[in-house]
Design a protein around this motif. Structure first.
Motif, PDB file in Angstrom:
ATOM      1  N   TYR A  88     -10.575 -24.011  87.548  1.00 11.36           N
ATOM      2  CA  TYR A  88      -9.717 -25.029  86.930  1.00 11.36           C
ATOM      3  C   TYR A  88      -9.319 -24.579  85.513  1.00 11.36           C
ATOM      4  CZ  TYR A  88      -7.963 -29.498  85.294  1.00 11.36           C
ATOM      5  OH  TYR A  88      -7.153 -30.477  84.776  1.00 11.36           O
ATOM      6  N   ASP A  89     -10.286 -24.016  84.806  1.00 14.65           N
ATOM      7  CA  ASP A  89      -9.989 -23.478  83.471  1.00 14.65           C
ATOM      8  C   ASP A  89      -8.847 -22.460  83.534  1.00 14.65           C
ATOM      9  OD1 ASP A  89     -11.667 -24.861  81.795  1.00 14.65           O
ATOM     10  OD2 ASP A  89     -13.147 -23.257  81.571  1.00 14.65           O
ATOM     11  N   HIS A  90      -8.864 -21.585  84.544  1.00 14.54           N
ATOM     12  CA  HIS A  90      -7.775 -20.599  84.686  1.00 14.54           C
ATOM     13  C   HIS A  90      -6.417 -21.309  84.751  1.00 14.54           C
ATOM     14  CE1 HIS A  90      -9.519 -16.623  85.023  1.00 14.54           C
ATOM     15  NE2 HIS A  90     -10.380 -16.999  85.960  1.00 14.54           N
ATOM     16  N   LEU A  91      -6.372 -22.428  85.467  1.00 13.70           N
ATOM     17  CA  LEU A  91      -5.091 -23.143  85.598  1.00 13.70           C
ATOM     18  C   LEU A  91      -4.653 -23.747  84.265  1.00 13.70           C
ATOM     19  CD1 LEU A  91      -5.584 -24.923  89.055  1.00 13.70           C
ATOM     20  CD2 LEU A  91      -4.659 -22.646  88.562  1.00 13.70           C
ATOM     21  N   MET A  92      -5.604 -23.941  83.370  1.00 12.44           N
ATOM     22  CA  MET A  92      -5.302 -24.476  82.035  1.00 12.44           C
ATOM     23  C   MET A  92      -5.111 -23.340  81.013  1.00 12.44           C
ATOM     24  SD  MET A  92      -5.230 -27.722  82.339  1.00 12.44           S
ATOM     25  CE  MET A  92      -4.799 -27.812  84.074  1.00 12.44           C
ATOM     26  N   GLY A  93      -5.180 -22.097  81.481  1.00 14.12           N
ATOM     27  CA  GLY A  93      -5.012 -20.959  80.572  1.00 14.12           C
ATOM     28  C   GLY A  93      -6.250 -20.651  79.749  1.00 14.12           C
ATOM     29  N   ILE A  94      -7.416 -21.067  80.265  1.00 20.75           N
ATOM     30  CA  ILE A  94      -8.670 -20.871  79.525  1.00 20.75           C
ATOM     31  C   ILE A  94      -9.555 -19.866  80.267  1.00 20.75           C
ATOM     32  CG2 ILE A  94     -10.801 -22.019  78.737  1.00 20.75           C
ATOM     33  CD1 ILE A  94      -9.073 -24.651  78.672  1.00 20.75           C
ATOM     34  N   LEU A  95     -10.063 -18.889  79.543  1.00 20.89           N
ATOM     35  CA  LEU A  95     -10.977 -17.911  80.127  1.00 20.89           C
ATOM     36  C   LEU A  95     -12.405 -18.229  79.679  1.00 20.89           C
ATOM     37  CD1 LEU A  95      -8.841 -14.717  79.505  1.00 20.89           C
ATOM     38  CD2 LEU A  95      -9.147 -15.946  81.669  1.00 20.89           C
ATOM     39  N   TYR A  96     -13.389 -17.787  80.465  1.00 19.90           N
ATOM     40  CA  TYR A  96     -14.773 -18.140  80.129  1.00 19.90           C
ATOM     41  C   TYR A  96     -15.198 -17.567  78.780  1.00 19.90           C
ATOM     42  CZ  TYR A  96     -16.828 -13.557  81.389  1.00 19.90           C
ATOM     43  OH  TYR A  96     -17.181 -12.229  81.424  1.00 19.90           O
ATOM     44  N   THR A  97     -14.481 -16.512  78.337  1.00 15.05           N
ATOM     45  CA  THR A  97     -14.838 -15.892  77.057  1.00 15.05           C
ATOM     46  C   THR A  97     -14.640 -16.856  75.881  1.00 15.05           C
ATOM     47  OG1 THR A  97     -12.628 -14.947  77.139  1.00 15.05           O
ATOM     48  CG2 THR A  97     -14.439 -13.493  77.692  1.00 15.05           C
ATOM     49  N   SER A  98     -13.866 -17.927  76.096  1.00 13.78           N
ATOM     50  CA  SER A  98     -13.727 -18.902  75.018  1.00 13.78           C
ATOM     51  C   SER A  98     -14.719 -20.053  75.183  1.00 13.78           C
ATOM     52  CB  SER A  98     -12.294 -19.419  74.925  1.00 13.78           C
ATOM     53  OG  SER A  98     -11.920 -20.031  76.127  1.00 13.78           O
ATOM     54  N   ARG A  99     -15.633 -19.915  76.140  1.00 11.36           N
ATOM     55  CA  ARG A  99     -16.651 -20.955  76.346  1.00 11.36           C
ATOM     56  C   ARG A  99     -18.070 -20.382  76.278  1.00 11.36           C
ATOM     57  NH1 ARG A  99     -14.327 -25.669  77.687  1.00 11.36           N
ATOM     58  NH2 ARG A  99     -12.574 -25.749  79.153  1.00 11.36           N
ATOM     59  N   LEU A 100     -18.227 -19.222  75.668  1.00 12.35           N
ATOM     60  CA  LEU A 100     -19.556 -18.597  75.601  1.00 12.35           C
ATOM     61  C   LEU A 100     -20.512 -19.465  74.791  1.00 12.35           C
ATOM     62  CD1 LEU A 100     -18.438 -14.934  74.838  1.00 12.35           C
ATOM     63  CD2 LEU A 100     -19.201 -15.847  77.045  1.00 12.35           C
ATOM     64  N   VAL A 101     -21.773 -19.555  75.233  1.00 16.70           N
ATOM     65  CA  VAL A 101     -22.743 -20.358  74.488  1.00 16.70           C
ATOM     66  C   VAL A 101     -23.101 -19.668  73.165  1.00 16.70           C
ATOM     67  CG1 VAL A 101     -23.685 -21.380  76.587  1.00 16.70           C
ATOM     68  CG2 VAL A 101     -24.778 -19.367  75.621  1.00 16.70           C
ATOM     69  N   ASP A 102     -22.875 -18.350  73.127  1.00 16.83           N
ATOM     70  CA  ASP A 102     -23.225 -17.576  71.947  1.00 16.83           C
ATOM     71  C   ASP A 102     -22.313 -16.354  71.998  1.00 16.83           C
ATOM     72  OD1 ASP A 102     -24.412 -15.576  70.312  1.00 16.83           O
ATOM     73  OD2 ASP A 102     -26.399 -16.419  70.623  1.00 16.83           O
ATOM     74  N   GLU A 103     -21.693 -16.010  70.890  1.00 18.52           N
ATOM     75  CA  GLU A 103     -20.747 -14.887  70.943  1.00 18.52           C
ATOM     76  C   GLU A 103     -21.427 -13.573  71.340  1.00 18.52           C
ATOM     77  OE1 GLU A 103     -20.753 -13.749  66.173  1.00 18.52           O
ATOM     78  OE2 GLU A 103     -18.958 -14.653  67.068  1.00 18.52           O
ATOM     79  N   LYS A 104     -22.757 -13.518  71.170  1.00 17.68           N
ATOM     80  CA  LYS A 104     -23.491 -12.305  71.563  1.00 17.68           C
ATOM     81  C   LYS A 104     -23.789 -12.277  73.066  1.00 17.68           C
ATOM     82  CE  LYS A 104     -26.324 -12.961  67.988  1.00 17.68           C
ATOM     83  NZ  LYS A 104     -27.536 -12.887  67.180  1.00 17.68           N
ATOM     84  N   ALA A 105     -23.635 -13.407  73.717  1.00 17.48           N
ATOM     85  CA  ALA A 105     -23.977 -13.503  75.141  1.00 17.48           C
ATOM     86  C   ALA A 105     -22.797 -13.083  75.999  1.00 17.48           C
ATOM     87  CB  ALA A 105     -24.418 -14.916  75.481  1.00 17.48           C
ATOM     88  N   PHE A 106     -22.276 -11.892  75.736  1.00 17.57           N
ATOM     89  CA  PHE A 106     -21.116 -11.382  76.457  1.00 17.57           C
ATOM     90  C   PHE A 106     -21.148  -9.869  76.391  1.00 17.57           C
ATOM     91  CE2 PHE A 106     -16.598  -9.914  76.097  1.00 17.57           C
ATOM     92  CZ  PHE A 106     -16.236 -10.172  77.411  1.00 17.57           C
TER      93      PHE A 106
END
Ligand code: ZN
Length: 187
Positions: free
Chosen positions: A143-161
């Motif tokens: 659903y996020d994809h349909l809103m133009g949102i990628l999971y990288t903008s929902r990381l719990v911590d910027e280091k957790a990627f």
């Protein structure tokens, strides 16, 4: 059916909000759904949204999670057109997610544990369901994809990627006690 090219992080279509489908019963829409299904299976994903195949439409698919899914190796896929989702509780959990548009990478993402979703299938029938666990997570990701949102903008911590190999070696081992170790397939 044909296997479609998958858009990758950096292509602007992944950041665009998609348009609702008007001609739901049109054969063009059925063809998109069949092609997306073949593409998802080929890429070993568990979900796929139209912008990931360069199509700006509110269409998403995901593998159907039910008890008899492995009978005859049959893969069942749910296609949702013009979906809406809402949370059932405020409870969240954190899991590692991948994305076919961000190959080789994983990120730790917080999602609602239980959601409701609603949309139309390719015959125009209403699909209305409650979901939890992996299904709830995949539906929220698509659903996020349909809103133009990628999971990288929902990381719990910027280091957790990072690259999945590094995540396996560093994060998952270091934080074994803190975080659930489950890894998700790409979607
Ligand atoms: Zn994705």
């Amino acid at each position: 059916m044909s296997i479609l090219k998958i858009s990758r992080l950096g292509h602007p279509i992944l950041l665009e909000k998609t348009n609702p489908v008007q001609n739901i019963l049109d054969n063009e829409i059925k063809k998109i759904i069949y092609d997306m299904s073949e593409t998802m299976i080929d890429a070993k994903g568990i979900g796929l949204a139209a912008p990931q195949v360069y199509i700006n439409k509110q269409i998403m698919i995901f593998r159907t999670f039910n008890e008899d899914h492995d009978k005859n190796n049959e893969i069942k896929i749910t296609a949702l057109i013009n979906p809406k989702i809402s949370k059932i509780t405020n409870e969240t959990d954190e899991q590692w997610e991948g994305c076919l548009s961000i190959p080789g990478m994983l990120g730790l993402v917080k999602r609602y544990k239980k959601i409701k979703y609603e949309g139309l299938d390719m015959n125009g029938n209403i699909i209305k369901k409650e979901a939890e666990g992996l299904e709830a997570r995949v539906v929220q990701h698509e659903y996020d994809h349909l809103m133009g949102i990628l999971y990288t903008s929902r990381l719990v911590d910027e280091k957790a990627f990072g690259f999945s190999e590094e995540i396996e070696d560093f994060w998952k081992n270091q934080n074994k006690d803190k975080k659930d170790n489950n890894e998700l397939n790409s979607n």
